[in-house]
Write an enzyme that holds these catalytic residues in place. Structure first.
Site, PDB file in Angstrom:
ATOM      1  N   HIS A   1      -7.689   9.410  -2.241  1.00  0.00           N
ATOM      2  CA  HIS A   1      -7.122   9.336  -0.878  1.00  0.00           C
ATOM      3  C   HIS A   1      -8.080   9.894   0.195  1.00  0.00           C
ATOM      4  CE1 HIS A   1      -2.943   9.220   1.226  1.00  0.00           C
ATOM      5  NE2 HIS A   1      -3.888   8.959   2.108  1.00  0.00           N
TER       6      HIS A   1
ATOM      7  N   LYS B   1      -2.656   5.929  -4.337  1.00  0.00           N
ATOM      8  CA  LYS B   1      -3.798   6.830  -4.084  1.00  0.00           C
ATOM      9  C   LYS B   1      -3.608   8.208  -4.717  1.00  0.00           C
ATOM     10  CE  LYS B   1      -4.009   4.502   0.357  1.00  0.00           C
ATOM     11  NZ  LYS B   1      -2.649   4.444   0.923  1.00  0.00           N
TER      12      LYS B   1
ATOM     13  N   ASP C   1       0.837  -1.193   0.000  1.00  0.00           N
ATOM     14  CA  ASP C   1       0.000   0.000   0.000  1.00  0.00           C
ATOM     15  C   ASP C   1       0.872   1.243   0.000  1.00  0.00           C
ATOM     16  OD1 ASP C   1      -2.809   1.161   0.490  1.00  0.00           O
ATOM     17  OD2 ASP C   1      -1.581   2.158   2.017  1.00  0.00           O
TER      18      ASP C   1
ATOM     19  N   TYR D   1       2.775   9.772   0.325  1.00  0.00           N
ATOM     20  CA  TYR D   1       3.746   9.176   1.257  1.00  0.00           C
ATOM     21  C   TYR D   1       5.195   9.332   0.797  1.00  0.00           C
ATOM     22  CZ  TYR D   1      -0.417   6.477   2.717  1.00  0.00           C
ATOM     23  OH  TYR D   1      -1.660   6.081   3.112  1.00  0.00           O
TER      24      TYR D   1
HETATM   25  N1  LIG Z   1      -5.752   5.770   3.438  1.00  0.00           N
HETATM   26  C1  LIG Z   1      -5.293   6.473   4.447  1.00  0.00           C
HETATM   27  O1  LIG Z   1      -5.673   7.640   4.651  1.00  0.00           O
HETATM   28  C2  LIG Z   1      -4.299   5.867   5.366  1.00  0.00           C
HETATM   29  C3  LIG Z   1      -3.623   4.736   4.983  1.00  0.00           C
HETATM   30  N2  LIG Z   1      -2.671   4.180   5.799  1.00  0.00           N
HETATM   31  C4  LIG Z   1      -1.948   2.984   5.278  1.00  0.00           C
HETATM   32  O2  LIG Z   1      -2.061   1.933   6.220  1.00  0.00           O
HETATM   33  C5  LIG Z   1      -0.766   1.490   6.600  1.00  0.00           C
HETATM   34  C6  LIG Z   1      -0.792   0.951   8.011  1.00  0.00           C
HETATM   35  O3  LIG Z   1      -1.320   1.876   8.933  1.00  0.00           O
HETATM   36  P1  LIG Z   1      -0.438   2.699   9.970  1.00  0.00           P
HETATM   37  O4  LIG Z   1      -1.136   3.978  10.174  1.00  0.00           O
HETATM   38  O5  LIG Z   1       0.966   2.677   9.536  1.00  0.00           O
HETATM   39  O6  LIG Z   1      -0.605   1.926  11.330  1.00  0.00           O
HETATM   40  P2  LIG Z   1      -0.464   0.438  11.940  1.00  0.00           P
HETATM   41  O7  LIG Z   1      -1.672   0.243  12.766  1.00  0.00           O
HETATM   42  O8  LIG Z   1      -0.116  -0.544  10.906  1.00  0.00           O
HETATM   43  O9  LIG Z   1       0.741   0.641  12.957  1.00  0.00           O
HETATM   44  C7  LIG Z   1       2.057   0.846  12.551  1.00  0.00           C
HETATM   45  C8  LIG Z   1       2.922   1.035  13.798  1.00  0.00           C
HETATM   46  O10 LIG Z   1       2.879  -0.136  14.596  1.00  0.00           O
HETATM   47  C9  LIG Z   1       4.206  -0.669  14.763  1.00  0.00           C
HETATM   48  N3  LIG Z   1       4.052  -2.129  14.701  1.00  0.00           N
HETATM   49  C10 LIG Z   1       3.848  -2.881  13.585  1.00  0.00           C
HETATM   50  N4  LIG Z   1       3.705  -4.176  13.917  1.00  0.00           N
HETATM   51  C11 LIG Z   1       3.824  -4.259  15.259  1.00  0.00           C
HETATM   52  C12 LIG Z   1       3.777  -5.337  16.185  1.00  0.00           C
HETATM   53  N5  LIG Z   1       3.570  -6.593  15.781  1.00  0.00           N
HETATM   54  N6  LIG Z   1       3.955  -5.054  17.507  1.00  0.00           N
HETATM   55  C13 LIG Z   1       4.156  -3.785  17.918  1.00  0.00           C
HETATM   56  N7  LIG Z   1       4.208  -2.713  17.088  1.00  0.00           N
HETATM   57  C14 LIG Z   1       4.046  -2.947  15.771  1.00  0.00           C
HETATM   58  C15 LIG Z   1       5.026  -0.076  13.642  1.00  0.00           C
HETATM   59  O11 LIG Z   1       6.368   0.078  14.020  1.00  0.00           O
HETATM   60  P3  LIG Z   1       7.581  -0.790  13.381  1.00  0.00           P
HETATM   61  O12 LIG Z   1       7.704  -0.410  11.948  1.00  0.00           O
HETATM   62  O13 LIG Z   1       8.743  -0.350  14.186  1.00  0.00           O
HETATM   63  O14 LIG Z   1       7.249  -2.233  13.572  1.00  0.00           O
HETATM   64  C16 LIG Z   1       4.360   1.293  13.485  1.00  0.00           C
HETATM   65  O15 LIG Z   1       4.844   2.208  14.456  1.00  0.00           O
HETATM   66  C17 LIG Z   1       0.111   2.743   6.374  1.00  0.00           C
HETATM   67  O16 LIG Z   1       1.484   2.433   6.335  1.00  0.00           O
HETATM   68  C18 LIG Z   1      -0.460   3.240   5.075  1.00  0.00           C
HETATM   69  O17 LIG Z   1       0.047   2.458   4.003  1.00  0.00           O
HETATM   70  C19 LIG Z   1      -2.443   4.673   7.060  1.00  0.00           C
HETATM   71  C20 LIG Z   1      -3.087   5.806   7.496  1.00  0.00           C
HETATM   72  C21 LIG Z   1      -4.053   6.496   6.675  1.00  0.00           C
HETATM   73  O1  LIG Z   2       0.413  14.759   4.120  1.00  0.00           O
HETATM   74  C1  LIG Z   2      -0.430  13.990   4.343  1.00  0.00           C
HETATM   75  C2  LIG Z   2      -0.197  12.615   4.767  1.00  0.00           C
HETATM   76  O2  LIG Z   2       0.502  11.859   3.855  1.00  0.00           O
HETATM   77  C3  LIG Z   2      -1.508  11.927   5.067  1.00  0.00           C
HETATM   78  O3  LIG Z   2      -2.300  11.803   3.959  1.00  0.00           O
HETATM   79  C4  LIG Z   2      -1.263  10.609   5.637  1.00  0.00           C
HETATM   80  O4  LIG Z   2      -0.567  10.705   6.815  1.00  0.00           O
HETATM   81  C5  LIG Z   2      -2.529   9.857   5.818  1.00  0.00           C
HETATM   82  O5  LIG Z   2      -2.970   9.920   7.103  1.00  0.00           O
HETATM   83  C6  LIG Z   2      -2.266   8.477   5.322  1.00  0.00           C
HETATM   84  O6  LIG Z   2      -1.448   7.837   5.942  1.00  0.00           O
HETATM   85  O7  LIG Z   2      -2.783   8.098   4.320  1.00  0.00           O
END
Ligand SMILES: NC(=O)C1=CN([C@@H]2O[C@H](COP(=O)(O)OP(=O)(O)OC[C@H]3O[C@@H](n4cnc5c(N)ncnc54)[C@H](OP(=O)(O)O)[C@@H]3O)[C@@H](O)[C@H]2O)C=CC1
Ligand SMILES: O=C[C@H](O)[C@@H](O)[C@@H](O)[C@H](O)C(=O)O
Length: 318
Positions: A120, A87, A52, A57
Site C-alpha cells: 500500500h 493491498k 479496488d 479500507y
Molecule cells: N493506493 C492508495 O493509496 C489510494 C487508493 N485509492 C483508491 O482509488 C479509489 C478512487 O479514488 P478516490 O480517492 O476515491 O477519488 P476519486 O477521484 O475517484 O473521487 C471520488 C469522489 O468523487 C465523487 N464522484 C465520483 N464520480 C463523480 C462524478 N461523475 N461527478 C462528480 N463527482 C463524482 C465521489 O462521490 P460519489 O460517491 O457521491 O459519487 C467521491 O466523493 C479509492 O476508492 C480507492 O479504492 C484512493 C486513494 C489512495
Molecule cells: O488509514 C489509512 C487510510 O486507509 C489510507 O491508507 C487511505 O485513505 C489511503 O489514502 C488510500 O485511500 O489508499
C-alpha cells in the site's frame, strides 16, 4: 451494459487482463458495510468488473459478500470474470507478515486468490493502528527486499495472480527492481489533470510497469482530496463544448495517458457516467490546454500518518 476495455499486464509470471476502469471502495466518511455491499452489486450491474480494495479500507468484507451474492443471483457466472485488487497495509509490511496478511485479506474477501496484491505504501508501522495520525515511534523504513520476497511468495502459493506496489516513486521502484525476481506489475498512484506525474509515467513505461491512477477526479469531498479537478475552468469549458461532464473529461484524459484508473462512486448515475468515456477522444488543442494546468500533489502520506520526518521524505519523492 457497458463493456470496459482491458489492458494486458505482462510483467509478472502470467499475462493478465485488467479492465481499464475499476471501482474504488474507499469512501469518506467510511461507508457502512451494507452501503459498500449494495454499491458493489450496483456497480457489477452497470458493468464494473474490476474492484479496488485494501485491508485499511475495511471494505474487503462487504466486497466479498457482494461477490458471493453476485454469483448466487447469476449477475456473474464465475469469480474469474472479476479483477480484484487488494493491498498490504503498512502494519504488516514486514517479511514474516506478508503471507499471513494476504491470507487474512483473502479470508475477508471469501476468495481463494486475488488478481493483484499491492504494497500500500513504502513504509512500515510496527503496530496495527486504530486511528490516524500515528505516533512517530511506530514508523519505520520498509525492508523492501524482505517484503518483496514475501510478495513473491504470495504468487508462488497461488494467493494472488499478480503483485505490485502503490505510492512508489521512481527511486523506490528502482530499489524494488534491483532486488526483484518477479518485477512489480503495477504501481497504483495518484494521477489526474492537476497531478500528471509525467516523470513517473515515463519511468514506468520504460520499465514495463503498468500505472493505475487513483483519485482520478481529485478525490473531491474526501479527507485526502479536494475540488481542483472538478472545479477546473479549463476542464469545465472542454466538457461544455463536448457535451460531457467535467468528470468524464478528467477520466478520459487519465485514460489517454495509457494508464488504467480506479474511481469511486456509490451513486448509480455517476457510476454509469464514469464508464461512459469511450468512443471519443480529446483533441491536440484540448490536451495542450490540460497540460498547462498548475500541478500539485493532492494526497500526501503526511495527511494520513502525520508530518513525521520519514513520512515527509517519502511525500517529497515523486
Ligand atoms: N493506493 C492508495 O493509496 C489510494 C487508493 N485509492 C483508491 O482509488 C479509489 C478512487 O479514488 P478516490 O480517492 O476515491 O477519488 P476519486 O477521484 O475517484 O473521487 C471520488 C469522489 O468523487 C465523487 N464522484 C465520483 N464520480 C463523480 C462524478 N461523475 N461527478 C462528480 N463527482 C463524482 C465521489 O462521490 P460519489 O460517491 O457521491 O459519487 C467521491 O466523493 C479509492 O476508492 C480507492 O479504492 C484512493 C486513494 C489512495
Ligand atoms: O488509514 C489509512 C487510510 O486507509 C489510507 O491508507 C487511505 O485513505 C489511503 O489514502 C488510500 O485511500 O489508499
Amino acid at each position: 451494459m457497458a463493456k470496459v476495455p482491458e489492458v494486458t499486464i505482462s510483467s509478472n509470471v502470467e499475462k493478465q487482463l485488467m479492465p481499464v476502469i475499476g471501482m474504488g471502495t474507499c469512501s469518506y466518511p467510511p461507508a457502512d458495510h451494507a452501503t459498500v455491499k449494495s454499491a458493489v452489486l450496483e456497480a457489477i450491474k452497470v458493468g464494473y468488473r474490476h474492484f479496488d480494495t485494501a485491508f485499511a479500507y475495511g471494505s474487503e468484507k462487504p466486497l466479498g459478500e457482494a461477490i458471493v451474492e453476485a454469483l448466487q443471483t447469476g449477475l456473474i457466472k464465475s469469480r474469474d470474470e472479476l479483477f480484484i485488487t487488494t493491498k498490504l497495509w503498512c502494519s504488516f509490511a514486514h517479511p514474516d507478515q506478508i503471507v499471513p496478511a494476504c491470507k487474512m485479506s483473502l479470508q475477508n474477501l471469501q476468495l481463494e486468490y486475488v488478481d493483484m496484491y499491492l504494497i500500500h505504501h513504502p513504509i512500515r508501522l510496527t503496530e496495527v493502528i486504530r486511528k490516524t495520525p500515528v505516533e512517530v515511534e511506530i514508523i519505520r523504513p520498509i525492508d523492501l527486499k524482505g517484503v518483496w520476497e514475501g510478495m513473491e511468495e504470495c504468487i508462488k502459493l497461488g494467493l494472488t495472480k499478480g503483485i505490485g506496489v502503490s505510492n512508489f516513486s521512481c527511486e523506490k521502484l528502482q530499489e524494488v527492481l534491483c532486488v526483484a525476481t518477479i518485477p512489480p506489475a503495477v504501481n497504483q498512484v495518484e494521477l489526474n489533470p492537476v497531478w500528471q506525474q509525467k516523470r513517473l509515467v515515463e519511468f514506468c513505461k520504460a520499465k514495463g510497469i503498468h500505472i493505475t491512477a487513483y483519485s482520478p477526479l481529485g478525490a473531491n469531498n474526501t479527507k485526502w482530496g479536494d475540488n481542483r479537478v472538478l472545479d477546473s475552468d479549463v476542464l469545465r469549458e472542454i466538457a461544455n463544448a463536448r457535451g460531457k461532464s467535467t468528470a468524464q473529461v478528467a477520466l478520459r484524459w487519465v485514460y489517454e495517458q495509457g494508464v488504467s484508473l480506479v474511481t469511486k462512486s456509490f451513486s448509480k448515475e455517476r457510476m454509469q457516467q464514469n464508464l461512459d468515456i469511450f468512443g471519443w477522444s480529446l483533441s491536440e488543442e484540448e490536451l495542450e490546454k490540460i497540460s498547462q494546468l498548475p500541478q500539485r500533489k493532492g494526497v500526501t502520506l503526511a495527511s494520513i500518518l502525520g508530518p513525521h520526518d520519514l513520512v515527509l521524505q517519502l511525500d517529497a519523492e515523486v
